[in-house]
Design an enzyme around this catalytic site. Structure first.
Site, PDB file in Angstrom:
ATOM      1  N   ASP A 143       0.872  -1.166   0.000  1.00 16.63           N
ATOM      2  CA  ASP A 143       0.000   0.000   0.000  1.00 16.63           C
ATOM      3  C   ASP A 143       0.917   1.227   0.000  1.00 16.63           C
ATOM      4  O   ASP A 143       2.128   1.124   0.240  1.00 16.63           O
ATOM      5  CB  ASP A 143      -0.949  -0.002   1.198  1.00 16.63           C
ATOM      6  CG  ASP A 143      -2.168   0.892   0.952  1.00 16.63           C
ATOM      7  OD1 ASP A 143      -2.110   1.760   0.050  1.00 16.63           O
ATOM      8  OD2 ASP A 143      -3.177   0.744   1.669  1.00 16.63           O
TER       9      ASP A 143
HETATM   10  C1  BGC Z   1      -5.115   3.155   0.058  1.00 17.32           C
HETATM   11  C2  BGC Z   1      -5.159   2.144  -1.061  1.00 17.32           C
HETATM   12  C3  BGC Z   1      -4.982   2.848  -2.385  1.00 17.32           C
HETATM   13  C4  BGC Z   1      -3.691   3.617  -2.364  1.00 17.32           C
HETATM   14  C5  BGC Z   1      -3.362   4.341  -3.661  1.00 17.32           C
HETATM   15  C6  BGC Z   1      -3.949   4.109  -0.040  1.00 17.32           C
HETATM   16  O1  BGC Z   1      -4.159   5.212   0.778  1.00 17.32           O
HETATM   17  O2  BGC Z   1      -5.108   2.482   1.297  1.00 17.32           O
HETATM   18  O3  BGC Z   1      -6.370   1.432  -1.036  1.00 17.32           O
HETATM   19  O4  BGC Z   1      -5.039   1.935  -3.434  1.00 17.32           O
HETATM   20  O5  BGC Z   1      -3.757   4.588  -1.342  1.00 17.32           O
HETATM   21  O6  BGC Z   1      -4.158   5.447  -3.836  1.00 17.32           O
END
Ligand code: BGC
Length: 705
Positions: free
Chosen positions: A253
């Protein structure tokens, strides 16, 4: 001869993604391989390279060998805007709305729709597939996920991934694992005993991965048993690769990486949005770790292999994306179907469908402007959306509170020609009540904004409970239309005539709600989460970490532990265990017709029974099969369901096959799901709390693979 070569040493003729990945890796230097193992976040890149649009992620390819760039976009509920102005995208209803349909077919269609729009917008990887179970009804991201049951969530998630990848776009599944709340998500440590973990959150992932074969798994932010998910060898290697045989790559993530060698050796293959971490761990530090002998070159090759093989398996090489125009008309049709299927009718004293009314009061919820949507990385901003400043405490990086552009007021007016429809914004409950008293029916729209990065409460904000109470006191013929990301308490429930839960209904949401209110659509949504009657009934009465101070501008609290004492008994299973009564049970939802069940017969894992439409309207029943008792233990589990469309008076014999893993328990000794021999009691009915037919089946014991 290497595996990747045919008799003439020609790798390109192979259709085997592993062989093709090996052939590419043979031609790559170590640095080139490492070059595939981290990505950027274009939305924060300064300067942003020419031709690279704002988005969540970008992993440069290798032109020399024809390896395409990976263009990643968030896509839980449509192609998210990521700060792009004048974006054109269809917003799907929230994950909870989609899950309320209990329809894998719709989930697959929705996935295909997003992938189609992504392709037209130049993206070939969707950060989709959120399948964290609703352990915490106050989780600010529940709206992105698919509810509290591993079978329902896993089946729907797998179907939507199938829909995405059929269009040659890689899908992720996320967030692996136990990212069950937003409070402290970067620092908290989740604890759950292994058998319970395997039977709940991991089972949802396992089912979805089998059904959808996602190219990538996105690890979670939090720690699991003290170790960050991004460095958790048990999760990323033993379970995912070992037990499940997963072949794709694990991406982090955004901002979830804390090391180079420990993460790489534990099974993390790619650092996403490296600008978000304190270091570009999977660039220089990873190379240094290889040189120092801390990470074997074979592991680097394996990491790059997993990445390439997923792109190859999805057809990303052969089906390049290019910028075009998304087919918004097709998107509108899909999101409309999904929104209609996701509306759950929670109460109806005969007030709905609206018939023969002459004066309608529409009150509150900015129903004149649009429909509520959820905030954070999944935010889709269709053209015509309206933005409001977020409430205090919301993360600074959200796009604000976005009302998507399908005002229910307009849809009601369009549907109710020759009816006087008046609107009151609800700011003054006494004024709204006066309008309600002068009307045949009042429809109060009640909204709750939820967003990634913070959790919510179970209470409608901004005095809306008082507004509803005042309106209902003035006119009992009050319909409450909820647009929420979570369950909410309903202190006024006994005083209103009808309640519909429309969740965040997406960019055709107003029309979908109106279609249900007026009976053009017979509601068929069923709750994918339990609505609690009070926090007293919850496994965690208070939000874990909710009392801790915020210590930095990322919203972190000091580290803390959460013991998931409910084990695998998440949601309705917890209510079955404790005997507490929810406000509305899992699986619940009314229709404008009624259904009868009869003649249950069990044959091994198959439950057959008759479902009859006993009313006067065509309708869809979601007939649910539950386990209610197994050798040596009680407890309840959803085993399967059938979504049956029936004409008035029609009876259909339905067969639901129980999923064997849901009958089994995880055995630590056998390292497998094992069914104990003996009698299994089951119930069939319209929700988790209503056992209409009961039966039993005797099973021989054995392992379930
Ligand atoms: C989230 C993810 C997301 C990623 C990219 C993170 O803050 O937890 O679900 O895909 O950002 O935007």
């Amino acid at each position: 001869m290497r595996q990747s070569e045919d008799k003439r040493g020609n790798a390109a003729v192979s259709s085997d993604p592993d062989a093709r990945a090996e052939a590419l890796l043979d031609q790559m230097t170590l640095d080139e391989q490492i070059g595939l193992l981290s990505g950027h976040m274009p939305s924060v890149l300064k300067p942003r390279p020419e031709g690279i649009q704002r988005s969540a992620g970008w992993v440069p390819g290798l032109r020399r060998l024809g390896i395409p760039d990976l263009f990643e976009t968030d896509a839980s509920l449509g192609v998210s805007a990521a700060g792009r102005r004048d974006d054109q995208a269809t917003a799907l209803p929230s994950g909870l709305a989609l899950a309320s349909s209990w329809s894998p077919e719709l989930a697959e269609e929705a996935g295909a729709m997003i992938a189609g729009e992504a392709r037209a917008k130049g993206f070939n990887c969707l950060l989709a597939g959120g399948v964290n179970l609703t352990r915490e009804p106050r989780n600010g991201r529940n709206f992105e996920y698919l509810g509290e049951d591993p079978l329902l969530a896993g089946v729907l998630c797998g179907a939507s991934i199938r829909g995405i990848q059929a269009r040659h776009i890689v899908s992720t599944i996320k967030h692996f694992a136990l990212n069950s709340q937003e409070t402290g998500r970067m620092v908290m440590s989740a604890h759950l005993d292994e058998a319970a973990f395997r039977e709940s959150d991991l089972l949802a992932f396992q089912i979805a991965i089998e059904a959808g074969q996602p190219g990538s798994v996105m690890c979670a932010y939090n720690r699991v048993d003290g170790t960050y998910a991004s460095e958790n060898a048990w999760l990323l290697t033993d379970v995912l690769r070992g037990d499940w045989g997963y072949k794709g790559w694990v991406m982090s993530d955004w901002g979830a990486v804390h090391s180079a060698a420990p993460a790489a050796n534990a099974g993390l293959d790619q650092q996403s949005g490296r600008e978000f971490d304190v270091q570009p761990f999977f660039v220089g530090p990873l190379k240094d770790a290889v040189v120092a002998g801390e990470v074997p070159t074979a592991r680097i090759r394996e990491m790059a292999h997993r990445y390439l093989r997923s792109m190859l398996a999805c057809g990303v090489f052969e089906h390049p994306v290019s910028n075009g125009t998304p087919d918004l008309a097709a998107g509108a049709a899909v999101t409309r179907r999904a929104a209609e299927a996701g509306v759950v009718l929670l109460k109806n004293d005969g007030l709905l469908p609206l018939e023969g009314v002459r004066r309608i009061a529409v009150i509150g919820g900015k129903a004149d402007i649009g429909v509520m949507s959820g905030g954070g990385s999944s935010q889709v901003v269709p053209q015509g959306s309206t933005r409001f400043d977020p409430p205090p405490g919301a993360p600074r990086w959200t796009a604000g509170v976005i009302y998507q552009p399908d005002p229910p007021l307009e849809a009601i007016r369009a549907r109710a020609a020759n009816v006087q429809v008046a609107f009151d914004d609800g700011a003054d409950p006494a004024r709204a009540a006066k309008l309600a008293a002068e009307s045949d029916v009042a429809i109060v729209f009640a909204v709750e904004w939820a967003t990634e990065a913070v959790d919510t409460t179970l209470v409608l904000p901004d005095g809306q409970d008082a507004l509803i109470a005042a309106v209902a006191a003035a006119n009992r013929r009050t319909v409450v239309a909820l647009e929420t990301g979570n369950p909410v308490f309903m202190p006024w429930l006994g005083d209103v005539g009808a309640v519909v839960e429309a969740w965040y209904p997406g960019s055709e949401g107003g029309k979908a709600i109106a279609a249900v209110l007026f009976g053009d659509v017979n509601p068929a949504g069923r709750l994918p989460i339990t609505f609690p009657a009070s926090t007293e009934a919850l496994a965690h009465k208070a939000l874990p970490g909710g009392d801790l101070p915020i210590v930095n501008d990322r919203g972190d609290t000091p580290p803390f532990d959460v013991d998931y004492v409910e084990g695998a008994d998440v949601g309705y299973r917890w209510y079955a265990r404790t005997g507490a009564r929810p406000l509305f049970p899992f699986g619940f939802g009314l229709s404008y017709t009624t259904f009868r069940y009869a003649n249950l017969a069990m044959d091994g894992l198959a439950a057959s029974f008759d479902v009859t439409n006993a009313g006067a309207r065509t309708g869809i029943e979601v007939a649910q099969l539950y386990l209610t008792g197994a050798p040596g233990r009680d407890g309840q589990r959803l085993l399967g369901w059938a979504r049956v469309a029936l004409e008035p008076g029609e009876t259909r014999r339905v067969t639901v096959d129980a999923n064997p893993r849901l009958l089994a328990d995880w055995s630590l000794e056998a390292r497998a799901f094992v069914i104990a021999g003996g009698e299994y009691r089951v119930a069939v009915g319209p929700d988790a709390a209503t056992r209409v037919l009961e039966g039993a089946t005797t099973l021989l014991g054995g392992r379930v693979d």
